[in-house]
Scaffold this motif. Structure first.
Motif, PDB file in Angstrom:
ATOM      1  N   VAL A   1       0.834  -1.200   0.000  1.00  0.00           N
ATOM      2  CA  VAL A   1       0.000   0.000   0.000  1.00  0.00           C
ATOM      3  C   VAL A   1       0.871   1.253   0.000  1.00  0.00           C
ATOM      4  O   VAL A   1       2.038   1.234   0.388  1.00  0.00           O
ATOM      5  CB  VAL A   1      -0.957   0.043   1.222  1.00  0.00           C
ATOM      6  CG1 VAL A   1      -1.822  -1.200   1.281  1.00  0.00           C
ATOM      7  CG2 VAL A   1      -0.190   0.224   2.527  1.00  0.00           C
ATOM      8  N   ARG A   2       0.248   2.327  -0.463  1.00  0.00           N
ATOM      9  CA  ARG A   2       0.840   3.654  -0.334  1.00  0.00           C
ATOM     10  C   ARG A   2      -0.071   4.484   0.559  1.00  0.00           C
ATOM     11  O   ARG A   2      -1.285   4.518   0.364  1.00  0.00           O
ATOM     12  CB  ARG A   2       0.963   4.349  -1.689  1.00  0.00           C
ATOM     13  CG  ARG A   2       1.566   5.742  -1.588  1.00  0.00           C
ATOM     14  CD  ARG A   2       1.552   6.480  -2.919  1.00  0.00           C
ATOM     15  NE  ARG A   2       0.203   6.916  -3.275  1.00  0.00           N
ATOM     16  CZ  ARG A   2      -0.051   7.744  -4.296  1.00  0.00           C
ATOM     17  NH1 ARG A   2       0.921   8.190  -5.060  1.00  0.00           N
ATOM     18  NH2 ARG A   2      -1.292   8.094  -4.565  1.00  0.00           N
ATOM     19  N   ILE A   3       0.513   5.168   1.541  1.00  0.00           N
ATOM     20  CA  ILE A   3      -0.265   5.996   2.456  1.00  0.00           C
ATOM     21  C   ILE A   3       0.196   7.444   2.328  1.00  0.00           C
ATOM     22  O   ILE A   3       1.398   7.738   2.342  1.00  0.00           O
ATOM     23  CB  ILE A   3      -0.116   5.524   3.918  1.00  0.00           C
ATOM     24  CG1 ILE A   3      -0.552   4.064   4.054  1.00  0.00           C
ATOM     25  CG2 ILE A   3      -0.923   6.401   4.852  1.00  0.00           C
ATOM     26  CD1 ILE A   3      -0.514   3.525   5.468  1.00  0.00           C
ATOM     27  N   LYS A   4      -0.778   8.341   2.199  1.00  0.00           N
ATOM     28  CA  LYS A   4      -0.495   9.768   2.119  1.00  0.00           C
ATOM     29  C   LYS A   4      -1.626  10.523   2.815  1.00  0.00           C
ATOM     30  O   LYS A   4      -2.654   9.927   3.132  1.00  0.00           O
ATOM     31  CB  LYS A   4      -0.367  10.218   0.657  1.00  0.00           C
ATOM     32  CG  LYS A   4      -1.619  10.038  -0.178  1.00  0.00           C
ATOM     33  CD  LYS A   4      -1.396  10.500  -1.604  1.00  0.00           C
ATOM     34  CE  LYS A   4      -2.662  10.379  -2.445  1.00  0.00           C
ATOM     35  NZ  LYS A   4      -3.760  11.243  -1.963  1.00  0.00           N
ATOM     36  N   PRO A   5      -1.454  11.813   3.069  1.00  0.00           N
ATOM     37  CA  PRO A   5      -2.524  12.562   3.720  1.00  0.00           C
ATOM     38  C   PRO A   5      -3.790  12.593   2.862  1.00  0.00           C
ATOM     39  O   PRO A   5      -3.729  12.566   1.628  1.00  0.00           O
ATOM     40  CB  PRO A   5      -1.947  13.975   3.871  1.00  0.00           C
ATOM     41  CG  PRO A   5      -0.480  13.816   3.716  1.00  0.00           C
ATOM     42  CD  PRO A   5      -0.267  12.655   2.810  1.00  0.00           C
ATOM     43  N   SER A   6      -4.905  12.644   3.526  1.00  0.00           N
ATOM     44  CA  SER A   6      -6.195  12.746   2.850  1.00  0.00           C
ATOM     45  C   SER A   6      -6.713  14.172   3.013  1.00  0.00           C
ATOM     46  O   SER A   6      -7.251  14.540   4.048  1.00  0.00           O
ATOM     47  CB  SER A   6      -7.199  11.755   3.445  1.00  0.00           C
ATOM     48  OG  SER A   6      -8.484  11.941   2.892  1.00  0.00           O
ATOM     49  N   GLY A   7      -6.497  14.994   1.982  1.00  0.00           N
ATOM     50  CA  GLY A   7      -6.992  16.364   2.047  1.00  0.00           C
ATOM     51  C   GLY A   7      -6.157  17.224   2.974  1.00  0.00           C
ATOM     52  O   GLY A   7      -4.931  17.135   3.030  1.00  0.00           O
ATOM     53  N   GLU A   8      -6.831  18.060   3.729  1.00  0.00           N
ATOM     54  CA  GLU A   8      -6.177  19.071   4.559  1.00  0.00           C
ATOM     55  C   GLU A   8      -5.386  18.462   5.707  1.00  0.00           C
ATOM     56  O   GLU A   8      -5.838  17.520   6.360  1.00  0.00           O
ATOM     57  CB  GLU A   8      -7.233  20.028   5.115  1.00  0.00           C
ATOM     58  CG  GLU A   8      -6.683  21.143   5.986  1.00  0.00           C
ATOM     59  CD  GLU A   8      -7.782  22.032   6.536  1.00  0.00           C
ATOM     60  OE1 GLU A   8      -8.077  23.059   5.904  1.00  0.00           O
ATOM     61  OE2 GLU A   8      -8.362  21.677   7.583  1.00  0.00           O
ATOM     62  N   ILE A   9      -4.198  19.008   5.953  1.00  0.00           N
ATOM     63  CA  ILE A   9      -3.413  18.674   7.136  1.00  0.00           C
ATOM     64  C   ILE A   9      -3.651  19.776   8.162  1.00  0.00           C
ATOM     65  O   ILE A   9      -3.315  20.933   7.931  1.00  0.00           O
ATOM     66  CB  ILE A   9      -1.922  18.579   6.799  1.00  0.00           C
ATOM     67  CG1 ILE A   9      -1.672  17.504   5.739  1.00  0.00           C
ATOM     68  CG2 ILE A   9      -1.106  18.282   8.064  1.00  0.00           C
ATOM     69  CD1 ILE A   9      -0.242  17.470   5.237  1.00  0.00           C
ATOM     70  N   SER A  10      -4.253  19.416   9.285  1.00  0.00           N
ATOM     71  CA  SER A  10      -4.578  20.426  10.301  1.00  0.00           C
ATOM     72  C   SER A  10      -3.294  20.898  10.991  1.00  0.00           C
ATOM     73  O   SER A  10      -2.531  20.096  11.540  1.00  0.00           O
ATOM     74  CB  SER A  10      -5.545  19.843  11.330  1.00  0.00           C
ATOM     75  OG  SER A  10      -5.779  20.775  12.364  1.00  0.00           O
ATOM     76  N   LEU A  11      -3.057  22.198  10.944  1.00  0.00           N
ATOM     77  CA  LEU A  11      -1.877  22.781  11.582  1.00  0.00           C
ATOM     78  C   LEU A  11      -2.216  23.528  12.869  1.00  0.00           C
ATOM     79  O   LEU A  11      -1.318  23.997  13.566  1.00  0.00           O
ATOM     80  CB  LEU A  11      -1.185  23.739  10.603  1.00  0.00           C
ATOM     81  CG  LEU A  11      -0.750  23.125   9.273  1.00  0.00           C
ATOM     82  CD1 LEU A  11      -0.094  24.180   8.390  1.00  0.00           C
ATOM     83  CD2 LEU A  11       0.192  21.952   9.500  1.00  0.00           C
TER      84      LEU A  11
END
Length: 259
Positions: free
Chosen positions: A214-224
């Motif tokens: 699998v490849r995992i990446k952020p889904s949409g906005e990254i909350s800062l």
């Protein structure tokens, strides 16, 4: 009305799982921690034939010509491996810095409220003055605040007649033993490895589910900036086939758990 068959009242279920992550090329798994939600969506692309041998066109056949799957994953635990997924950099780089002694930095454009960068981190201040013939001394916590970890100085007051600030400082050596991770934001295309789920529910059947590749990446906005609740990381998971597995299990494998 009476039932026609014996009701099946003991087969309800509730999926509760623990997840693990095995980075590509390693021989170990890491507990994902607290997973708030996760779900899998199979995607099948079919071609269809509606036969004209009837009074109206009638579906006669369907064949699947493409398969893929995506997963959603919301994680409440932020360990280094999840940070790698969030920032899209799994290289494992660590911060390094050579030690410096009696380094000087001059700031000329002085204004209360401004924050000045010493150019190093893990700093200690030796002296702070205006470098005049009769030096005007800047006193910590009276004229400036010093954040050692960041190597930053915030000016909170300016002594009378001072037009510049000269700081002499030391900075500690930082090496691999300090274990401070650094990430190149979006340096990669995501993080690759094996994702596994282990059922732990007290209600119904539990499974072990293994997504090999699998490849995992952020889904949409990254909350800062968080709100009034615990933070969470929302991740998108793309499932690829693993050509080393039997064809039937090339995407993933599901095994019943008895305990």
């Amino acid at each position: 009305m009476a039932t026609k068959f014996q009701p099946r009242l003991g087969d309800y279920f509730r999926f509760v799982t623990q997840g693990t992550w095995q980075p590509r090329g390693t021989d170990y798994e890491i507990n994902f921690g607290d997973i708030e939600t996760s779900g899998a969506t199979p995607n099948l692309t079919d071609i269809e034939r509606y036969s004209r041998e009837f009074a109206e066109k009638t579906l006669a056949r369907s064949d699947t010509i493409q398969k893929d799957m995506t997963l959603s994953l919301t994680v409440m635990s932020l360990m280094r491996e999840v940070a790698q997924m969030m920032w899209m950099d799994a290289d494992g780089d660590l911060l390094t810095q050579a030690a410096v002694t009696a380094q000087t930095k001059t700031f000329s454009n002085l204004k209360v409220g401004r924050i000045y960068d010493l150019g190093h981190v893990n700093t200690s201040i030796n002296s702070a003055d205006d470098d005049g013939s009769v030096p005007v001394v800047f006193v910590e916590d009276v004229h400036y605040k010093h954040n050692s970890e960041l190597g930053k100085v915030e000016l909170i007051a300016i002594p009378a007649s001072a037009t510049k600030l000269v700081m002499e400082f030391d900075a500690a050596e930082i090496d691999a033993e300090d274990d401070i991770a650094v990430y190149g934001g979006m340096a990669g295309q995501g993080v690759f490895g094996t994702l596994r789920y282990y059922g732990v529910s007290d209600i119904g059947q539990n499974f072990k589910i293994e997504f090999w590749n699998v490849r995992i990446k952020p889904s949409g906005e990254i909350s800062l900036q968080g709100g009034d609740d615990y933070g969470q990381v929302q991740l998108d998971v793309r499932v690829y086939a693993d050509g080393t597995k039997p064809d039937k299990f090339r995407f993933f494998k599901v095994t019943e758990l008895k305990n």
